[in-house]
Design a protein around this motif. Structure first.
Motif, PDB file in Angstrom:
ATOM      1  N   LEU A  31      26.935 -13.140 -40.703  1.00  0.00           N
ATOM      2  CA  LEU A  31      27.214 -14.419 -40.059  1.00  0.00           C
ATOM      3  C   LEU A  31      26.326 -14.627 -38.839  1.00  0.00           C
ATOM      4  CD1 LEU A  31      31.120 -14.568 -40.178  1.00  0.00           C
ATOM      5  CD2 LEU A  31      29.478 -15.721 -41.669  1.00  0.00           C
ATOM      6  N   ALA A  32      26.146 -13.577 -38.047  1.00  0.00           N
ATOM      7  CA  ALA A  32      25.343 -13.707 -36.829  1.00  0.00           C
ATOM      8  C   ALA A  32      25.024 -12.332 -36.270  1.00  0.00           C
ATOM      9  CB  ALA A  32      26.086 -14.538 -35.777  1.00  0.00           C
ATOM     10  N   ALA A  33      23.917 -12.255 -35.546  1.00  0.00           N
ATOM     11  CA  ALA A  33      23.545 -11.069 -34.777  1.00  0.00           C
ATOM     12  C   ALA A  33      22.906 -11.574 -33.492  1.00  0.00           C
ATOM     13  CB  ALA A  33      22.580 -10.185 -35.560  1.00  0.00           C
ATOM     14  N   TRP A  34      23.339 -11.029 -32.369  1.00  0.00           N
ATOM     15  CA  TRP A  34      22.837 -11.546 -31.103  1.00  0.00           C
ATOM     16  C   TRP A  34      22.890 -10.472 -30.030  1.00  0.00           C
ATOM     17  CZ3 TRP A  34      27.572 -12.268 -33.183  1.00  0.00           C
ATOM     18  CH2 TRP A  34      28.707 -12.093 -32.398  1.00  0.00           C
ATOM     19  N   ASP A  35      22.070 -10.657 -28.989  1.00  0.00           N
ATOM     20  CA  ASP A  35      22.076  -9.743 -27.857  1.00  0.00           C
ATOM     21  C   ASP A  35      23.335  -9.965 -27.025  1.00  0.00           C
ATOM     22  OD1 ASP A  35      19.646  -8.687 -28.590  1.00  0.00           O
ATOM     23  OD2 ASP A  35      18.480  -9.981 -27.278  1.00  0.00           O
ATOM     24  N   TRP A  36      23.908  -8.860 -26.542  1.00  0.00           N
ATOM     25  CA  TRP A  36      25.128  -8.933 -25.748  1.00  0.00           C
ATOM     26  C   TRP A  36      25.220  -7.696 -24.880  1.00  0.00           C
ATOM     27  CZ3 TRP A  36      29.503  -5.617 -26.093  1.00  0.00           C
ATOM     28  CH2 TRP A  36      30.581  -5.999 -25.294  1.00  0.00           C
ATOM     29  N   LEU A  37      25.642  -7.878 -23.642  1.00  0.00           N
ATOM     30  CA  LEU A  37      25.831  -6.756 -22.719  1.00  0.00           C
ATOM     31  C   LEU A  37      27.289  -6.701 -22.307  1.00  0.00           C
ATOM     32  CD1 LEU A  37      22.710  -7.146 -20.375  1.00  0.00           C
ATOM     33  CD2 LEU A  37      23.032  -5.476 -22.212  1.00  0.00           C
ATOM     34  N   PRO A  38      27.944  -5.550 -22.462  1.00  0.00           N
ATOM     35  CA  PRO A  38      29.332  -5.448 -22.034  1.00  0.00           C
ATOM     36  C   PRO A  38      29.457  -5.710 -20.543  1.00  0.00           C
ATOM     37  CG  PRO A  38      28.400  -3.280 -22.493  1.00  0.00           C
ATOM     38  CD  PRO A  38      27.425  -4.278 -22.985  1.00  0.00           C
ATOM     39  N   GLY A  39      30.482  -6.440 -20.176  1.00  0.00           N
ATOM     40  CA  GLY A  39      30.690  -6.776 -18.772  1.00  0.00           C
ATOM     41  C   GLY A  39      29.927  -7.997 -18.316  1.00  0.00           C
ATOM     42  N   SER A  40      29.148  -8.608 -19.228  1.00  0.00           N
ATOM     43  CA  SER A  40      28.327  -9.752 -18.834  1.00  0.00           C
ATOM     44  C   SER A  40      29.025 -11.086 -19.032  1.00  0.00           C
ATOM     45  CB  SER A  40      27.024  -9.754 -19.643  1.00  0.00           C
ATOM     46  OG  SER A  40      27.299  -9.894 -21.031  1.00  0.00           O
ATOM     47  N   GLY A  41      30.238 -11.064 -19.544  1.00  0.00           N
ATOM     48  CA  GLY A  41      30.951 -12.318 -19.781  1.00  0.00           C
ATOM     49  C   GLY A  41      31.524 -12.335 -21.182  1.00  0.00           C
ATOM     50  N   SER A  42      31.845 -13.525 -21.655  1.00  0.00           N
ATOM     51  CA  SER A  42      32.506 -13.656 -22.949  1.00  0.00           C
ATOM     52  C   SER A  42      31.582 -13.263 -24.091  1.00  0.00           C
ATOM     53  CB  SER A  42      32.985 -15.096 -23.152  1.00  0.00           C
ATOM     54  OG  SER A  42      31.878 -15.987 -23.178  1.00  0.00           O
ATOM     55  N   LEU A  67      28.875   2.607 -26.178  1.00  0.00           N
ATOM     56  CA  LEU A  67      30.155   2.207 -25.613  1.00  0.00           C
ATOM     57  C   LEU A  67      31.208   3.303 -25.717  1.00  0.00           C
ATOM     58  CD1 LEU A  67      30.360  -1.364 -27.200  1.00  0.00           C
ATOM     59  CD2 LEU A  67      29.501  -0.763 -24.924  1.00  0.00           C
ATOM     60  N   CYS A  68      30.828   4.461 -26.259  1.00  0.00           N
ATOM     61  CA  CYS A  68      31.814   5.504 -26.565  1.00  0.00           C
ATOM     62  C   CYS A  68      31.442   6.851 -25.951  1.00  0.00           C
ATOM     63  CB  CYS A  68      31.940   5.686 -28.083  1.00  0.00           C
ATOM     64  SG  CYS A  68      32.502   4.226 -28.963  1.00  0.00           S
ATOM     65  N   ARG A  69      32.453   7.690 -25.788  1.00  0.00           N
ATOM     66  CA  ARG A  69      32.283   9.081 -25.415  1.00  0.00           C
ATOM     67  C   ARG A  69      33.211   9.918 -26.302  1.00  0.00           C
ATOM     68  NH1 ARG A  69      28.880   6.613 -23.452  1.00  0.00           N
ATOM     69  NH2 ARG A  69      28.100   6.587 -21.306  1.00  0.00           N
ATOM     70  N   PHE A  70      32.766  11.135 -26.629  1.00  0.00           N
ATOM     71  CA  PHE A  70      33.522  11.992 -27.538  1.00  0.00           C
ATOM     72  C   PHE A  70      33.685  13.396 -26.959  1.00  0.00           C
ATOM     73  CE2 PHE A  70      31.358   8.909 -30.307  1.00  0.00           C
ATOM     74  CZ  PHE A  70      32.424   8.430 -31.051  1.00  0.00           C
ATOM     75  N   GLY A  71      34.680  14.086 -27.468  1.00  0.00           N
ATOM     76  CA  GLY A  71      34.862  15.482 -27.125  1.00  0.00           C
ATOM     77  C   GLY A  71      35.696  16.178 -28.181  1.00  0.00           C
ATOM     78  N   VAL A  72      35.372  17.447 -28.472  1.00  0.00           N
ATOM     79  CA  VAL A  72      36.150  18.267 -29.399  1.00  0.00           C
ATOM     80  C   VAL A  72      36.664  19.471 -28.616  1.00  0.00           C
ATOM     81  CG1 VAL A  72      36.138  19.591 -31.539  1.00  0.00           C
ATOM     82  CG2 VAL A  72      34.744  17.513 -31.352  1.00  0.00           C
ATOM     83  N   ASP A  99      36.370   7.605 -15.549  1.00  0.00           N
ATOM     84  CA  ASP A  99      37.411   6.902 -14.815  1.00  0.00           C
ATOM     85  C   ASP A  99      38.379   6.323 -15.853  1.00  0.00           C
ATOM     86  OD1 ASP A  99      39.040   5.217 -13.386  1.00  0.00           O
ATOM     87  OD2 ASP A  99      37.419   4.201 -12.323  1.00  0.00           O
ATOM     88  N   ALA A 100      39.598   6.820 -15.882  1.00  0.00           N
ATOM     89  CA  ALA A 100      40.562   6.410 -16.910  1.00  0.00           C
ATOM     90  C   ALA A 100      40.794   4.898 -16.915  1.00  0.00           C
ATOM     91  CB  ALA A 100      41.887   7.144 -16.702  1.00  0.00           C
ATOM     92  N   ALA A 101      40.601   4.234 -15.782  1.00  0.00           N
ATOM     93  CA  ALA A 101      40.823   2.791 -15.724  1.00  0.00           C
ATOM     94  C   ALA A 101      39.741   2.009 -16.467  1.00  0.00           C
ATOM     95  CB  ALA A 101      40.890   2.338 -14.268  1.00  0.00           C
ATOM     96  N   ARG A 102      38.608   2.649 -16.719  1.00  0.00           N
ATOM     97  CA  ARG A 102      37.481   1.948 -17.347  1.00  0.00           C
ATOM     98  C   ARG A 102      37.288   2.312 -18.816  1.00  0.00           C
ATOM     99  NH1 ARG A 102      32.821   2.212 -12.572  1.00  0.00           N
ATOM    100  NH2 ARG A 102      34.061   1.137 -10.971  1.00  0.00           N
ATOM    101  N   ALA A 123      36.513   0.014 -21.672  1.00  0.00           N
ATOM    102  CA  ALA A 123      37.594  -0.959 -21.609  1.00  0.00           C
ATOM    103  C   ALA A 123      37.076  -2.388 -21.621  1.00  0.00           C
ATOM    104  CB  ALA A 123      38.442  -0.714 -20.357  1.00  0.00           C
ATOM    105  N   ASP A 124      35.913  -2.643 -21.009  1.00  0.00           N
ATOM    106  CA  ASP A 124      35.407  -4.018 -20.997  1.00  0.00           C
ATOM    107  C   ASP A 124      34.959  -4.460 -22.391  1.00  0.00           C
ATOM    108  OD1 ASP A 124      33.196  -2.349 -21.063  1.00  0.00           O
ATOM    109  OD2 ASP A 124      32.165  -3.292 -19.371  1.00  0.00           O
TER     110      ASP A 124
END
Length: 265
Positions: A31-42, A67-72, A99-102, A123-124
């Protein structure tokens, strides 16, 4: 007609697809592909999502490695089932200084093997996915780490007696999952700057590390815009199934969208 939407988010871009049709005769359409930055708005797609047609349609979101972090981790002895998620969150936050809040945390575990796999998504990015679903009258079903979905899709190929590693290269980050005897023993996501030389050196170092492992094998998946060729390494690639060699899956995200949408649809 059964339809579901599938949204891939990385730290730099978004991709939206729709899956429609019966399970055995489904069709996946971009349907679509576009540039996007987390935290930059909608998170606004450059195309209209028809609300009448897809009102309350399920939306599946996949968060890329950026956007992810992992651990085993080893599962502590005697920990109660109700406390496993809290233990996983605490271990991952401590090990990586999160930071657990983020971050939004999820955990999975295997008591038989004593392993705990923890993942965190920004989280954003989750908030942007929730706002996107709300604005377009969609039903947000899940927000899952893309690398974990890929690892599940290639699980049969990565099972075995030796060490096997999955390396998935996205536009802005790497997913790396290592299995030993079919059991996940390490997981990581690492950002990269996209420079061909740096990427090739990283893959070559990982390949050399595999030489020291008994029956070590390396599976490399890269999306179509990666501007380099792994000369001399092709004979080391582990083919997880005929579907990976199909032209439709020149981009490994096609594999993820196709197989995952079939499972979810």
């Amino acid at each position: 007609m059964n339809e579901s939407l599938h949204l891939y988010l990385s730290g730099t871009e978004a991709m939206l697809r729709v899956r429609s049709g019966a399970p055995l005769r489904h069709e996946t359409v971009d349907l679509a592909a576009w540039d996007w930055l987390p935290g930059s708005g909608s998170l606004q797609a450059p195309c209209a999502v028809p609300r009448g047609r897809w009102r309350a349609a399920p939306l599946h979101v996949y968060a890329g490695a950026g956007l992810c972090r992992f651990g085993v981790f080893d599962l502590p002895d005697g920990v109660k089932a109700a406390d496993i998620d809290a233990v996983g969150r605490a271990k991952l936050a401590h090990e990586l200084g999160l930071d657990a809040a983020r971050w939004r945390f999820t955990c999975d575990h295997d008591r038989r093997r004593g392993k705990l796999v923890a993942a965190a998504v920004r989280a954003d990015a989750v908030a942007a996915a929730e706002a996107f679903a709300l604005a377009n009258k969609l039903q947000l079903v899940s927000v899952r780490p893309f690398g974990a979905v890929l690892a599940n899709l290639t699980e049969k190929a990565l099972a075995g007696t030796g060490q096997r590693t999955l390396l998935a290269i996205e536009r802005d980050a790497l997913n790396c999952f290592t299995f030993e005897g079919g059991e996940i023993v390490a997981a990581a996501s690492l950002p990269h700057d996209g420079q061909p030389g740096a990427l090739q050196r990283a893959v070559q170092r990982l390949t050399l590390n595999q030489d020291s492992a008994a029956a070590g094998e390396l599976l490399i998946l890269a999306y179509r815009a990666v501007p380099w060729i792994l000369d001399g390494l092709m004979d080391r690639l582990l083919a997880p199934g005929d579907y990976l060699r199909h032209a439709r899956h020149a981009d490994f995200r096609d594999l993820m969208f196709d197989k995952e949408s079939a499972a979810c649809g």
